[in-house]
Design a protein around this motif. Structure first.
Motif, PDB file in Angstrom:
ATOM      1  N   GLN A  36      48.135  70.675  40.733  1.00 21.59           N
ATOM      2  CA  GLN A  36      48.006  69.674  41.796  1.00 21.59           C
ATOM      3  C   GLN A  36      48.997  69.916  42.934  1.00 21.59           C
ATOM      4  OE1 GLN A  36      47.921  65.594  40.391  1.00 21.59           O
ATOM      5  NE2 GLN A  36      47.340  66.252  38.349  1.00 21.59           N
ATOM      6  N   VAL A  77      37.765  69.933  41.632  1.00 20.58           N
ATOM      7  CA  VAL A  77      39.146  69.979  41.124  1.00 20.58           C
ATOM      8  C   VAL A  77      39.238  69.177  39.830  1.00 20.58           C
ATOM      9  CG1 VAL A  77      41.567  69.444  41.595  1.00 20.58           C
ATOM     10  CG2 VAL A  77      40.084  70.192  43.448  1.00 20.58           C
ATOM     11  N   VAL A  78      38.565  68.024  39.835  1.00 16.87           N
ATOM     12  CA  VAL A  78      38.607  67.176  38.643  1.00 16.87           C
ATOM     13  C   VAL A  78      37.964  67.892  37.455  1.00 16.87           C
ATOM     14  CG1 VAL A  78      37.791  65.028  37.615  1.00 16.87           C
ATOM     15  CG2 VAL A  78      38.676  65.044  39.944  1.00 16.87           C
ATOM     16  N   PHE A  82      37.849  57.277  42.146  1.00 12.85           N
ATOM     17  CA  PHE A  82      37.179  58.519  41.748  1.00 12.85           C
ATOM     18  C   PHE A  82      35.664  58.345  41.756  1.00 12.85           C
ATOM     19  CE2 PHE A  82      35.293  61.240  38.435  1.00 12.85           C
ATOM     20  CZ  PHE A  82      35.404  62.434  39.142  1.00 12.85           C
ATOM     21  N   PRO A 103      44.051  71.565  46.098  1.00 19.36           N
ATOM     22  CA  PRO A 103      44.532  70.308  46.668  1.00 19.36           C
ATOM     23  C   PRO A 103      44.770  70.404  48.174  1.00 19.36           C
ATOM     24  CG  PRO A 103      45.649  70.726  44.617  1.00 19.36           C
ATOM     25  CD  PRO A 103      44.837  71.952  44.925  1.00 19.36           C
ATOM     26  N   LEU A 134      40.471  60.171  49.404  1.00 21.19           N
ATOM     27  CA  LEU A 134      39.609  59.796  50.526  1.00 21.19           C
ATOM     28  C   LEU A 134      39.150  58.338  50.443  1.00 21.19           C
ATOM     29  CD1 LEU A 134      37.992  60.518  53.073  1.00 21.19           C
ATOM     30  CD2 LEU A 134      36.175  61.332  51.578  1.00 21.19           C
ATOM     31  N   PRO A 135      38.590  57.884  49.281  1.00 18.26           N
ATOM     32  CA  PRO A 135      38.212  56.471  49.203  1.00 18.26           C
ATOM     33  C   PRO A 135      39.403  55.541  49.427  1.00 18.26           C
ATOM     34  CG  PRO A 135      37.263  57.678  47.394  1.00 18.26           C
ATOM     35  CD  PRO A 135      38.190  58.617  48.085  1.00 18.26           C
ATOM     36  N   ILE A 181      49.549  70.712  34.513  1.00 21.07           N
ATOM     37  CA  ILE A 181      49.074  69.458  35.100  1.00 21.07           C
ATOM     38  C   ILE A 181      49.715  69.245  36.467  1.00 21.07           C
ATOM     39  CG2 ILE A 181      49.144  66.941  34.893  1.00 21.07           C
ATOM     40  CD1 ILE A 181      48.937  67.287  31.868  1.00 21.07           C
ATOM     41  N   THR A 201      34.645  58.691  45.217  1.00 21.40           N
ATOM     42  CA  THR A 201      34.652  60.100  45.620  1.00 21.40           C
ATOM     43  C   THR A 201      33.368  60.778  45.163  1.00 21.40           C
ATOM     44  OG1 THR A 201      37.057  60.199  45.446  1.00 21.40           O
ATOM     45  CG2 THR A 201      35.895  62.291  45.407  1.00 21.40           C
ATOM     46  N   ALA A 259      42.594  69.543  30.721  1.00 23.30           N
ATOM     47  CA  ALA A 259      43.004  68.312  30.051  1.00 23.30           C
ATOM     48  C   ALA A 259      42.495  68.228  28.613  1.00 23.30           C
ATOM     49  CB  ALA A 259      42.518  67.108  30.846  1.00 23.30           C
ATOM     50  N   GLY A 262      36.898  67.865  45.804  1.00 24.93           N
ATOM     51  CA  GLY A 262      37.753  67.036  44.950  1.00 24.93           C
ATOM     52  C   GLY A 262      37.167  66.885  43.560  1.00 24.93           C
ATOM     53  N   VAL A 320      41.332  70.427  49.942  1.00 20.20           N
ATOM     54  CA  VAL A 320      40.716  69.104  49.992  1.00 20.20           C
ATOM     55  C   VAL A 320      41.387  68.269  51.077  1.00 20.20           C
ATOM     56  CG1 VAL A 320      40.279  66.982  48.720  1.00 20.20           C
ATOM     57  CG2 VAL A 320      40.081  69.170  47.565  1.00 20.20           C
ATOM     58  N   SER A 346      35.024  65.582  49.335  1.00 23.59           N
ATOM     59  CA  SER A 346      34.805  64.883  48.069  1.00 23.59           C
ATOM     60  C   SER A 346      34.221  65.815  47.021  1.00 23.59           C
ATOM     61  CB  SER A 346      33.880  63.689  48.282  1.00 23.59           C
ATOM     62  OG  SER A 346      34.494  62.779  49.158  1.00 23.59           O
ATOM     63  N   VAL A 364      44.133  64.178  44.665  1.00 24.36           N
ATOM     64  CA  VAL A 364      43.151  64.385  45.736  1.00 24.36           C
ATOM     65  C   VAL A 364      41.789  63.810  45.368  1.00 24.36           C
ATOM     66  CG1 VAL A 364      44.151  66.394  46.864  1.00 24.36           C
ATOM     67  CG2 VAL A 364      42.676  66.710  44.889  1.00 24.36           C
ATOM     68  N   ALA A 365      41.547  63.585  44.071  1.00 23.91           N
ATOM     69  CA  ALA A 365      40.232  63.106  43.639  1.00 23.91           C
ATOM     70  C   ALA A 365      39.940  61.698  44.129  1.00 23.91           C
ATOM     71  CB  ALA A 365      40.123  63.157  42.119  1.00 23.91           C
ATOM     72  N   GLY A 366      40.971  60.914  44.426  1.00 26.21           N
ATOM     73  CA  GLY A 366      40.721  59.550  44.878  1.00 26.21           C
ATOM     74  C   GLY A 366      41.260  59.273  46.262  1.00 26.21           C
ATOM     75  N   MET A 421      45.834  63.188  34.446  1.00 28.79           N
ATOM     76  CA  MET A 421      45.239  64.504  34.681  1.00 28.79           C
ATOM     77  C   MET A 421      44.178  64.457  35.768  1.00 28.79           C
ATOM     78  SD  MET A 421      45.233  65.610  30.773  1.00 28.79           S
ATOM     79  CE  MET A 421      46.803  65.742  29.943  1.00 28.79           C
ATOM     80  N   LEU A 422      43.917  63.274  36.270  1.00 31.05           N
ATOM     81  CA  LEU A 422      43.012  63.143  37.413  1.00 31.05           C
ATOM     82  C   LEU A 422      43.828  63.486  38.657  1.00 31.05           C
ATOM     83  CD1 LEU A 422      40.072  61.997  37.761  1.00 31.05           C
ATOM     84  CD2 LEU A 422      41.153  59.887  38.493  1.00 31.05           C
ATOM     85  N   PRO A 423      43.510  64.591  39.338  1.00 29.72           N
ATOM     86  CA  PRO A 423      44.344  64.979  40.471  1.00 29.72           C
ATOM     87  C   PRO A 423      44.327  63.912  41.565  1.00 29.72           C
ATOM     88  CG  PRO A 423      42.833  66.727  39.878  1.00 29.72           C
ATOM     89  CD  PRO A 423      42.430  65.526  39.094  1.00 29.72           C
ATOM     90  N   SER A 444      40.294  70.258  36.156  1.00 33.85           N
ATOM     91  CA  SER A 444      41.383  69.580  35.449  1.00 33.85           C
ATOM     92  C   SER A 444      40.930  69.097  34.082  1.00 33.85           C
ATOM     93  CB  SER A 444      41.890  68.385  36.263  1.00 33.85           C
ATOM     94  OG  SER A 444      42.345  68.823  37.501  1.00 33.85           O
TER      95      SER A 444
END
Lengths: 312, 275
Positions: free
Chosen positions: A244, A286-287, A48, A263, B124-125, A240, A51, A294, A283, A266, A280, B120-122, B116-118, A290
């Motif tokens: 996604q 989106v976070v 993350f 999603p 790409l890396p 949740i 990203t 959350a 993305g 992205v 990114s 898609v957030a990670g 809760m971290l989607p 969330s």
């Protein structure tokens, strides 16, 4: 210098007489936790952060040499892009629609199943089944077997009553995706609410009944307040997962006809358009969305949790 | 009299709801046993003769790609990541429930927050890393990612299951000189076994179902069953029986696991908050 060398020595001395130092003991308590913590940080937090860094670059994978730092440009572009804004709206509609519909349906089914009747176990099993079909398979089932305008079951059944034969997916694309998700998630809501119903205080209900309360009054003043936490939990866990959602959108419409949620967008912008920076930035947005859900979610779960700890 | 009637009536409504919800699956099962010509008719045919052609087509004996490599990949990814989750989550849950570390609720919530971290957030890396490390299209990369996907749920679930193990039993074992691994495997695990089994089943189900990571990070070699299914997304009516057979066969392990764990399923999916 002397102090730092004597401190561990003292600790060793203590240990030899069978009294580990407080610090050592604290580490012994923590140690079993560390592998899991380290694993989660490396596999979820590091990517993350990456990203986040990439989101500040103008970087198309097809032109790697043209990569450069652009600051907040990607975010500006994401927020002003009509398609992307549309996908934000789609995500909201999809999540809210599916969560609310499956909660209401799930509540109705849980109330039905809370009563004793012949074959209750079988009905419960029939109702859980949709949740246990692999999501891609469920989406394929709706797309080809139910929705198809020529040989799908929905139009097949309408044919018997002489009804119209619409092309469901192209006529109401978002609703088509939502219906398939409501079908999959209603059993989940039902299971949680059923557990809630069965944890009610039966004596209290009996007492209310003896006092002459009607079924509706019992539902309104005893059952519903008791179910509130379970409704919240179902809504949050459902959100949740559904926020996604990728499988249903990807399978039923491939993001077409205005059904691309965040999603999917992205996924598309880096997998097909190779726009790493833009993807990114989307993305990260989106976070942020969330995190909003959350924060609320964690509060609810922790209140449930506190209640349980105090009960113990 | 009216109460009896009403109770019977509501039971009937429940039956009706159950049938409506199950109908698509039943119809999928029936269609999978029809010939392709009978499957794609309007109005639908309820009386067409049954055949195994759809299954023969799916398993590749009637031409087309065999699903076996994809099924094996899914089994490897799901089982291996479930085992890894248990190895990591059991000690962690122990530290959070039986010998609670300080601020243990904060740690518990950290695990939940990663859920809760989607994805898609990670993504790409992870993709870029896998490409540079030569790990694209490698099923073991999926094992690692599925473990990170399920570990938070597993820690939460097991924390609530382990909290039910009496501390006195553990203290007794420690006094007898048992070290942590022994305590975990000989004392804690047997008592918490039903909960651990439910946790494992849920991790297995989520791994088996996963599409996004598998779709982006695998290709020919490490393709999983859900990715294999995406091959049917644009297929037309000619393959309807095959699509149904494929969907059913690939859903079978999840249906079996889910029915087996019905009661624990809800407790697990709600992170142990609902008993």
């Amino acid at each position: 210098m002397t102090a730092t060398t004597t401190a561990p020595l003292a600790a060793t001395d203590e240990r030899t007489v069978g009294q580990p130092s407080a610090r050592l003991r604290a580490w012994a308590t923590r140690a079993p936790l560390l592998p899991a913590l380290a694993f989660m940080i490396v596999v979820t937090q590091l990517p993350f952060v990456a990203t986040l860094v990439i989101s500040f670059f103008d970087w198309n994978a097809l032109y790697p040499k043209a990569r450069r730092f652009t600051g907040l440009d990607n975010y500006r572009q994401v927020l002003t892009d009509a398609d992307l804004r549309h996908s934000v709206w789609t995500t909201v509609l999809l999540t809210a629609g599916v969560v609310l519909a499956s909660l209401v349906l799930g509540l109705a089914l849980a109330l039905l199943l809370d009563r004793r009747f012949r074959g209750r176990g079988i009905v419960r099993t029939l109702l859980i089944a949709p949740f246990l079909v692999v999501p891609v398979a469920a989406a394929l089932l709706w797309k080809h077997v139910l929705y198809n305008p020529e040989y799908g079951l929905l139009n097949g059944l309408l044919h018997y009553v002489g009804g119209p034969q619409p092309d469901w997916v192209s006529r109401t694309p978002l609703l088509a995706v939502e219906a398939s998700l409501v079908w999959q998630w209603t059993p989940f809501m039902m299971l949680i609410l059923l557990a809630g119903l069965q944890s009610r205080d039966q004596q209290q209900i009996e007492a209310a009944r003896v006092d002459g309360a009607s079924d509706w009054q019992i539902f309104r003043h005893l059952t519903l307040p008791h179910l509130r936490r379970y409704l919240e939990l179902g809504a949050l866990l459902g959100s949740i997962y559904i926020v996604q959602n990728f499988d249903a959108v990807f399978t039923i419409t491939s993001g077409g006809l205005g059904t691309a949620n965040l999603p999917y967008t992205v996924y598309q912008s880096f997998y097909q358009a190779h726009e790493n920076g833009l993807a990114s930035a989307a993305g990260v947005l989106v976070v942020i969305g969330s995190i909003v859900i959350a924060t609320f979610a964690l509060r609810v779960v922790s209140s449930l949790f506190r209640e349980e700890v105090s009960r113990a | 009299m009216t109460a009896v009637l009403r109770r019977g009536g509501l039971g009937l409504v429940a039956w009706l709801a159950g049938i409506v919800f199950f109908l698509p699956i039943a119809w999928m099962a029936l269609t999978s046993f029809h010939s392709e010509a009978d499957a794609a008719t309007n109005p639908p045919s309820f009386t067409a003769s049954l055949t195994l052609d759809g299954y023969r087509e799916f398993f590749g004996t009637g031409g087309g790609a065999s699903p076996w490599p994809a099924l094996v990949n899914s089994a490897v990814a799901s089982v291996a990541s479930t085992l890894l989750v248990l190895v990591l989550a059991l000690p962690a849950a122990y530290a959070l429930s039986i010998r609670p570390v300080k601020k243990w609720t904060d740690v518990l919530f950290f695990f939940l927050s990663t859920k809760m971290l989607p994805a898609v957030a990670g993504l790409l890396p992870i993709y870029l890393f896998a490409r540079n490390a030569g790990m694209l299209d490698n099923v073991w990369l999926l094992v690692v990612l599925y473990t990170s996907m399920n570990l938070p749920i597993a820690v939460w679930m097991m924390q609530s299951f382990l909290a039910e193990v009496p501390v006195a039993v553990i203290e007794a074992a420690r006094v007898d000189g048992a070290r942590l691994p022994t305590v975990l495997t000989r004392v804690v695990a047997p008592i918490a076994l039903p909960g651990i089994a439910a946790t494992a089943l849920i991790c297995f189900i989520f791994s088996w179902n996963e599409l996004l990571f598998a779709r982006v990070l695998t290709g020919v070699v490490a393709e999983t069953a859900p990715v294999f299914l995406t091959g049917f997304i644009t297929s037309q009516g000619l393959f309807l029986a095959k699509v149904c057979a494929a969907s059913l066969v690939i859903s079978l392990p999840v249906l079996a696991a889910g029915f087996a764990a019905q009661d624990k399923l809800v407790q697990g999916l709600s992170l142990g908050a609902v008993k």
